[in-house]
Design a protein around this motif. Sequence first.
Motif, short mmCIF file in Angstrom:
data_model
loop_
_atom_site.label_atom_id
_atom_site.label_comp_id
_atom_site.label_asym_id
_atom_site.label_seq_id
_atom_site.Cartn_x
_atom_site.Cartn_y
_atom_site.Cartn_z
N ALA A 44 37.04 32.74 36.75
CA ALA A 44 36.94 31.83 38.14
C ALA A 44 35.84 32.86 39.05
O ALA A 44 35.98 33.99 38.88
CB ALA A 44 38.29 31.96 38.91
N GLU A 45 35.12 32.13 39.86
CA GLU A 45 34.26 32.85 40.80
C GLU A 45 34.77 32.37 42.28
O GLU A 45 34.80 31.45 42.63
CB GLU A 45 32.88 32.11 40.43
CG GLU A 45 31.83 32.68 41.66
CD GLU A 45 30.50 32.08 41.46
OE1 GLU A 45 29.77 31.76 42.46
OE2 GLU A 45 30.19 31.36 40.31
N VAL A 46 35.17 33.59 42.79
CA VAL A 46 35.82 33.38 44.18
C VAL A 46 34.28 33.65 45.05
O VAL A 46 33.79 34.90 45.21
CB VAL A 46 36.78 34.28 44.61
CG1 VAL A 46 37.11 34.25 46.12
CG2 VAL A 46 37.82 33.96 43.53
N THR A 47 34.21 32.74 45.84
CA THR A 47 32.78 33.00 46.75
C THR A 47 33.41 33.88 48.04
O THR A 47 34.33 33.79 48.53
CB THR A 47 32.25 31.83 47.51
OG1 THR A 47 33.39 31.10 48.22
CG2 THR A 47 31.98 30.83 46.08
N VAL A 69 38.35 37.53 37.10
CA VAL A 69 38.16 36.93 38.38
C VAL A 69 36.51 37.65 38.89
O VAL A 69 36.59 38.88 38.77
CB VAL A 69 38.95 37.26 39.33
CG1 VAL A 69 38.87 36.92 40.73
CG2 VAL A 69 40.37 36.64 38.99
N GLY A 70 35.81 36.80 39.29
CA GLY A 70 34.35 37.40 39.73
C GLY A 70 34.03 37.02 41.13
O GLY A 70 34.85 36.20 41.91
N ALA A 71 33.11 37.62 41.80
CA ALA A 71 32.72 37.22 43.16
C ALA A 71 31.40 36.73 43.24
O ALA A 71 30.61 37.06 42.64
CB ALA A 71 32.61 38.68 43.90
N GLY A 72 31.35 35.57 44.00
CA GLY A 72 30.26 34.72 44.12
C GLY A 72 29.69 35.07 45.48
O GLY A 72 30.50 35.27 46.49
N GLY A 182 29.16 26.09 36.50
CA GLY A 182 29.95 26.39 37.44
C GLY A 182 30.11 25.19 38.40
O GLY A 182 28.96 24.43 38.51
N GLY A 183 31.21 25.05 38.99
CA GLY A 183 31.28 23.88 40.01
C GLY A 183 32.47 23.83 40.64
O GLY A 183 33.46 24.58 40.26
N SER A 184 32.67 23.06 41.71
CA SER A 184 33.69 23.30 42.77
C SER A 184 34.70 21.94 42.40
O SER A 184 35.59 21.78 43.09
CB SER A 184 33.11 23.00 44.11
OG SER A 184 32.50 21.83 44.19
N TRP A 185 34.49 21.15 41.30
CA TRP A 185 35.26 19.87 41.05
C TRP A 185 36.73 20.32 40.84
O TRP A 185 37.69 19.61 41.07
CB TRP A 185 34.69 19.04 40.22
CG TRP A 185 33.18 19.38 39.81
CD1 TRP A 185 31.89 18.51 40.17
CD2 TRP A 185 32.86 20.08 38.61
NE1 TRP A 185 31.07 19.31 39.84
CE2 TRP A 185 31.49 20.21 38.81
CE3 TRP A 185 33.51 21.02 37.96
CZ2 TRP A 185 30.78 20.80 38.02
CZ3 TRP A 185 32.78 21.41 36.89
CH2 TRP A 185 31.44 21.76 37.15
N ILE A 186 36.87 21.59 40.15
CA ILE A 186 38.19 21.73 39.43
C ILE A 186 39.19 22.12 40.67
O ILE A 186 40.25 21.59 40.94
CB ILE A 186 38.17 22.78 38.51
CG1 ILE A 186 37.68 22.50 37.07
CG2 ILE A 186 39.48 23.74 38.51
CD1 ILE A 186 37.72 23.62 36.30
#
Length: 211
Positions: A44-47, A69-72, A182-186
Amino acid sequence: MTDMIARLDAAANKAPVVPVLVVESVSSAAPLAAALEQAGVTIAEVTLRTADGLKVIEAMAKAAPGLIVGAGTVLTGADADAALSAGAEFLVSPGMPPGLRAALAGREHLVIPGVATASEAMARHEEGFRRLKLFPAAVAGGVPALKSLAGPLPHLKFMPTGGITEAEVPAYLSQPNVFAIGGSWIASPADIAAGNWGRISEIAGRILATA
């Protein structure tokens, strides 16, 4: 240096769709992490676009140890330092300006930098970055661009992100130079804010089933 890359590759091999998360409140972090993990999400990428971004990274990492968990939206060296201190295991940037490049020296194995052209991709690889983010993917050429890059640059692996629709996921993932998408749809910001954890799990499961 290859340990993090190997972990990301292994996780993406199981679930190659990475939710790009915009989370306004840290109170959403634990239930969101549980919903994603339950559905089979592995990365997961947390902006860092919200005031609670760093707290969300820390809380999600603690709530779901099996989730990478990563940082975007890492824009500066300070962003990178703060994200890693909060528990981010990898960093994603939309681009690589000189100041950020200097700040990340020696940590290239933790970063997925954004590129939009062959020259940028070649430069980042030359600098030691081993995984790249085609961004914004839809504007940068999408699947045709990835096909074109695969010929002369077969050693480069991409995580296309930006402007990709859910329906396009299979086409992107069928490209041999794509290790994840990567995408925000989930987990949309609206669903996260409303606490629609069941819906998020359902969407994640549906998308991963087609991956």
